[in-house]
Structures are given as structure tokens and as C-alpha cells.
Motif scaffolding. Structure first.
Motif, PDB file in Angstrom:
ATOM      1  N   ILE A  67      72.687  28.119  63.512  1.00 17.55           N
ATOM      2  CA  ILE A  67      72.958  27.468  62.227  1.00 17.55           C
ATOM      3  C   ILE A  67      72.695  28.543  61.177  1.00 17.55           C
ATOM      4  O   ILE A  67      71.684  29.244  61.235  1.00 17.55           O
ATOM      5  N   LYS A  68      73.640  28.689  60.246  1.00 17.21           N
ATOM      6  CA  LYS A  68      73.493  29.717  59.210  1.00 17.21           C
ATOM      7  C   LYS A  68      72.189  29.491  58.448  1.00 17.21           C
ATOM      8  O   LYS A  68      71.845  28.343  58.130  1.00 17.21           O
ATOM      9  N   THR A  69      71.473  30.549  58.131  1.00 17.39           N
ATOM     10  CA  THR A  69      70.212  30.372  57.388  1.00 17.39           C
ATOM     11  C   THR A  69      70.528  29.960  55.952  1.00 17.39           C
ATOM     12  O   THR A  69      71.607  30.296  55.430  1.00 17.39           O
ATOM     13  N   ASN A  75      74.152  33.149  49.929  1.00 15.60           N
ATOM     14  CA  ASN A  75      74.844  34.437  49.696  1.00 15.60           C
ATOM     15  C   ASN A  75      76.355  34.247  49.788  1.00 15.60           C
ATOM     16  O   ASN A  75      77.108  34.769  48.973  1.00 15.60           O
ATOM     17  N   LYS A  76      76.790  33.483  50.802  1.00 17.41           N
ATOM     18  CA  LYS A  76      78.237  33.290  50.983  1.00 17.41           C
ATOM     19  C   LYS A  76      78.827  32.467  49.828  1.00 17.41           C
ATOM     20  O   LYS A  76      79.913  32.761  49.336  1.00 17.41           O
ATOM     21  N   MET A  77      78.082  31.428  49.395  1.00 18.96           N
ATOM     22  CA  MET A  77      78.559  30.595  48.273  1.00 18.96           C
ATOM     23  C   MET A  77      78.649  31.449  47.004  1.00 18.96           C
ATOM     24  O   MET A  77      79.601  31.329  46.241  1.00 18.96           O
ATOM     25  N   ARG A  79      79.113  34.675  46.883  1.00 18.61           N
ATOM     26  CA  ARG A  79      80.241  35.589  47.082  1.00 18.61           C
ATOM     27  C   ARG A  79      81.562  34.902  46.750  1.00 18.61           C
ATOM     28  O   ARG A  79      82.458  35.501  46.196  1.00 18.61           O
ATOM     29  N   LYS A  80      81.633  33.619  47.092  1.00 20.20           N
ATOM     30  CA  LYS A  80      82.879  32.875  46.862  1.00 20.20           C
ATOM     31  C   LYS A  80      82.911  32.252  45.465  1.00 20.20           C
ATOM     32  O   LYS A  80      83.887  31.575  45.121  1.00 20.20           O
ATOM     33  N   GLY A  81      81.821  32.402  44.697  1.00 13.04           N
ATOM     34  CA  GLY A  81      81.754  31.860  43.340  1.00 13.04           C
ATOM     35  C   GLY A  81      81.700  30.341  43.305  1.00 13.04           C
ATOM     36  O   GLY A  81      82.259  29.718  42.402  1.00 13.04           O
ATOM     37  N   LEU A 142      88.610  35.964  68.277  1.00 13.43           N
ATOM     38  CA  LEU A 142      89.431  34.773  68.042  1.00 13.43           C
ATOM     39  C   LEU A 142      88.516  33.728  67.396  1.00 13.43           C
ATOM     40  O   LEU A 142      87.503  33.353  67.985  1.00 13.43           O
ATOM     41  N   HIS A 143      88.867  33.305  66.175  1.00 13.41           N
ATOM     42  CA  HIS A 143      88.028  32.333  65.464  1.00 13.41           C
ATOM     43  C   HIS A 143      88.706  30.967  65.438  1.00 13.41           C
ATOM     44  O   HIS A 143      89.863  30.861  65.049  1.00 13.41           O
ATOM     45  N   LEU A 144      87.963  29.948  65.813  1.00 11.11           N
ATOM     46  CA  LEU A 144      88.470  28.574  65.705  1.00 11.11           C
ATOM     47  C   LEU A 144      87.581  27.797  64.749  1.00 11.11           C
ATOM     48  O   LEU A 144      86.355  27.892  64.853  1.00 11.11           O
ATOM     49  N   LEU A 176      77.562  46.488  65.768  1.00 15.31           N
ATOM     50  CA  LEU A 176      77.291  47.773  65.105  1.00 15.31           C
ATOM     51  C   LEU A 176      77.947  47.804  63.718  1.00 15.31           C
ATOM     52  O   LEU A 176      77.335  48.231  62.737  1.00 15.31           O
ATOM     53  N   GLU A 177      79.156  47.298  63.632  1.00 15.07           N
ATOM     54  CA  GLU A 177      79.874  47.289  62.349  1.00 15.07           C
ATOM     55  C   GLU A 177      79.151  46.402  61.339  1.00 15.07           C
ATOM     56  O   GLU A 177      79.111  46.697  60.147  1.00 15.07           O
ATOM     57  N   HIS A 178      78.553  45.294  61.822  1.00 13.58           N
ATOM     58  CA  HIS A 178      77.791  44.384  60.961  1.00 13.58           C
ATOM     59  C   HIS A 178      76.633  45.134  60.295  1.00 13.58           C
ATOM     60  O   HIS A 178      76.325  44.919  59.126  1.00 13.58           O
TER      61      HIS A 178
HETATM   62  P1  0O2 Z   1      77.719  36.723  58.698  1.00  7.80           P
HETATM   63  O1  0O2 Z   1      76.675  37.417  57.899  1.00  7.80           O
HETATM   64  O2  0O2 Z   1      78.006  37.385  60.012  1.00  7.80           O
HETATM   65  O3  0O2 Z   1      77.481  35.241  58.855  1.00  7.80           O
HETATM   66  P2  0O2 Z   1      87.011  32.117  55.075  1.00  7.80           P
HETATM   67  O4  0O2 Z   1      86.472  31.159  56.115  1.00  7.80           O
HETATM   68  O5  0O2 Z   1      88.459  32.426  55.273  1.00  7.80           O
HETATM   69  O6  0O2 Z   1      86.637  31.700  53.708  1.00  7.80           O
HETATM   70  P3  0O2 Z   1      85.232  33.961  56.281  1.00  7.80           P
HETATM   71  O7  0O2 Z   1      84.129  32.967  56.400  1.00  7.80           O
HETATM   72  O8  0O2 Z   1      84.832  35.383  55.965  1.00  7.80           O
HETATM   73  O9  0O2 Z   1      86.294  33.515  55.237  1.00  7.80           O
HETATM   74  O10 0O2 Z   1      86.048  33.867  57.652  1.00  7.80           O
HETATM   75  P4  0O2 Z   1      86.186  34.833  58.862  1.00  7.80           P
HETATM   76  O11 0O2 Z   1      87.030  35.997  58.528  1.00  7.80           O
HETATM   77  O12 0O2 Z   1      86.658  33.929  59.960  1.00  7.80           O
HETATM   78  O13 0O2 Z   1      84.705  35.372  59.171  1.00  7.80           O
HETATM   79  C1  0O2 Z   1      83.711  34.524  59.655  1.00  7.80           C
HETATM   80  C2  0O2 Z   1      82.635  35.318  60.343  1.00  7.80           C
HETATM   81  O14 0O2 Z   1      83.220  36.217  61.306  1.00  7.80           O
HETATM   82  C3  0O2 Z   1      81.790  36.222  59.450  1.00  7.80           C
HETATM   83  O15 0O2 Z   1      80.773  35.494  58.861  1.00  7.80           O
HETATM   84  C4  0O2 Z   1      81.284  37.258  60.473  1.00  7.80           C
HETATM   85  O16 0O2 Z   1      80.224  36.754  61.233  1.00  7.80           O
HETATM   86  C5  0O2 Z   1      82.496  37.435  61.381  1.00  7.80           C
HETATM   87  N1  0O2 Z   1      83.335  38.524  60.862  1.00  7.80           N
HETATM   88  C6  0O2 Z   1      84.493  38.395  60.186  1.00  7.80           C
HETATM   89  N2  0O2 Z   1      84.993  39.602  59.874  1.00  7.80           N
HETATM   90  C7  0O2 Z   1      84.126  40.516  60.357  1.00  7.80           C
HETATM   91  C8  0O2 Z   1      84.109  41.949  60.360  1.00  7.80           C
HETATM   92  O17 0O2 Z   1      84.969  42.620  59.816  1.00  7.80           O
HETATM   93  N3  0O2 Z   1      83.059  42.542  60.994  1.00  7.80           N
HETATM   94  C9  0O2 Z   1      82.061  41.833  61.595  1.00  7.80           C
HETATM   95  N4  0O2 Z   1      81.073  42.501  62.192  1.00  7.80           N
HETATM   96  N5  0O2 Z   1      82.045  40.469  61.598  1.00  7.80           N
HETATM   97  C10 0O2 Z   1      83.060  39.828  60.987  1.00  7.80           C
HETATM   98  P5  0O2 Z   1      80.129  35.937  57.482  1.00  7.80           P
HETATM   99  O18 0O2 Z   1      79.521  34.729  56.858  1.00  7.80           O
HETATM  100  O19 0O2 Z   1      81.149  36.672  56.632  1.00  7.80           O
HETATM  101  O20 0O2 Z   1      79.049  36.939  57.841  1.00  7.80           O
END
Ligand code: 0O2
Length: 221
Positions: A67-69, A75-77, A79-81, A142-144, A176-178
């Protein structure tokens, strides 16, 4: 210490006052996300069991739930304003409840994704295929975004859960990219990004080669 005070102490951010003053509704929302996440996790465990019996191997290397902290939600909110309220979290964030499924092979990702999406209590809100269409930085997964009803004592609520499928190699790359994303003041960030992008290409070639070898071993087309 009451719930609001507990949250406030933990969060330590003036933008979180709204959530802290709404301690109970915020906790209830997180409880609902947790229940939805458990339901999807059970479905994935069932598929894993069935697939293992039929194919004599586990399609999943690992399943991680989180569950997201609260800090990460805020932070995400920001970022999205978006104004930080409990209602806005539910309305605007799709990944408060997240499940990451790590597979050995790309074909397994698509097989399992299809089987999960076809279940009749699941609504597929969105599919983002960053494997077929990687992000410009090389990110593949792949994101669902799925919606599933949870049955509480007094009501039935549809809740959203994000499921990320990726291979072991993609997961290695993403972690690593994170780190690069969240590390401040890196002098050679551009050079590192270029190296990471190249690694993402190499990993993709490796994933495809491993799939081919696997198919040859098991006489799959
Ligand atoms: P964190 O800190 O990992 O939780 P949208 O839903 O379209 O408004 P969102 O949420 O960025 O935009 O959707 P997306 O692209 O599906 O990304 C969701 C999550 O996927 C991110 O959560 C990351 O965990 C991971 N992710 C997406 N793109 C990247 C990337 O380029 N590199 C890495 N390492 N992870 C990625 P958060 O909340 O952005 O970040």
C-alpha cells in the motif's frame, strides 16, 4: 494519542493536515485498498497454483504487495497538482494498492494477464503495455489498473488496484533506475541515463533469447 495525531506525527508535512484531520476516513480508505489488494493477490495465487500443476513449473518468481505510504501518496498528489483530500486520493490515484508480479518469461506475463482480466468480477480500467511500447528511458513492464468489488459488512465497494507484471531482468533494471530518480545531485545523471537505456535494450534481447531457449526445451512454438 488519537488516530489524527498518530498520522500527523508520522507524516510530518503541513500538506498532510487535511489527511490527519480526517484520520478515520483515511484509515478506512487504506483498509479498503488493502482488502482489494488481498483479493487480487488471491486470484494470482490461484492462477499460479493451477499453472504450476498443469506445466510443472511456477510462472511467478515473486509476488509483492504494497500500500502506498501516506508520504508517497501526498508527493504524487502534489506532483499532479491535486488538492489533498481523502476523496481526491480515491478519485485520482490508481496505484495506492499495488501488486508487482515477477515472471521468468515474457509469454507468461501475457498469459497470466489475459487469464486475470477475463475473470468476471474484475473490471479492466486500463492496460499500459510498456513492454511492447517501452518508456523513452527504457522502462518495461505491463501495468494493469483493475477494479474489484470488496464486500464490507454494510456495503459493496469497487476498488482499484494496480498490477505490474515484469520479468526478473526488467525488475532488476527498474529498481536501479528508481534509485537514479530519487537520488539528488548526481553530477553525471545524463551519462547514467544513457547507460541505463542501453542496459534496458540488452535486457530485452536477453529476455527474448531466454524465451526462445525455453520454447525449444519444451517444444513450444
Ligand atoms: P513510485 O515511487 O515507484 O510509487 P498515471 O497513472 O498515468 O497518472 P503514473 O502513476 O506515473 O501515471 O502511471 P505509470 O506510468 O503506470 O507508473 C506507475 C508506477 O510504475 C510508478 O509509480 C513506478 O512505480 C512505476 N514506473 C513507471 N515508470 C517508471 C520508470 O520509468 N522507472 C521506474 N523505475 N518505475 C516506473 P510512481 O508513483 O510514479 O512511483
Amino acid at each position: 494519542m488519537n488516530n489524527a495525531e498518530k498520522i500527523k506525527e508520522y507524516l510530518n508535512d503541513e500538506m498532510l493536515d487535511a489527511l490527519a484531520q480526517n484520520g478515520r476516513p483515511f484509515q478506512e480508505l487504506m483498509m479498503r485498498y488493502n482488502c482489494a489488494m488481498l483479493e487480487i493477490k488471491t486470484k494470482l495465487d490461484v492462477l499460479n497454483n493451477e499453472f504450476s500443476l498443469e506445466n510443472d513449473r511456477n510462472p511467478f518468481e515473486a509476488i509483492n504487495c504494497r500500500i502506498k505510504t501516506p508520504q508517497s501518496i501526498v508527493n504524487k498528489m502534489k506532483r499532479k497538482g491535486i488538492e489533498i483530500t481523502v476523496e481526491n486520493i480515491e478519485k485520482n490515484l490508481n496505484d495506492v494498492a499495488g501488486i508487482r508480479v515477477i515472471c521468468s518469461f515474457i509469454d507468461d506475463i501475457y498469459t497470466l494477464c489475459e487469464k486475470l482480466c477475463l475473470q468476471d468480477d474484475i473490471t479492466v480500467v486500463e492496460i499500459k503495455d510498456y513492454i511492447t511500447k517501452p518508456k523513452p528511458n527504457g522502462y518495461r513492464s505491463l501495468h494493469l489498473i483493475l477494479e474489484i468489488p470488496i464486500f464490507l459488512s454494510k456495503e459493496k465497494k469497487p476498488m482499484r488496484v494496480e498490477v505490474q507484471f515484469r520479468t526478473i531482468a526488467m525488475d532488476f533494471w527498474a529498481s536501479l533506475e528508481h534509485k537514479l530518480k530519487y537520488k539528488k545531485n548526481i553530477g553525471n545523471a545524463e551519462e547514467i541515463s544513457a547507460e541505463l537505456k542501453q542496459c534496458a535494450e540488452d535486457i530485452n534481447i536477453l529476455d527474448m533469447k531466454m524465451q526462445k531457449i525455453h520454447n525449444k526445451i519444451f517444444n513450444l512454438s
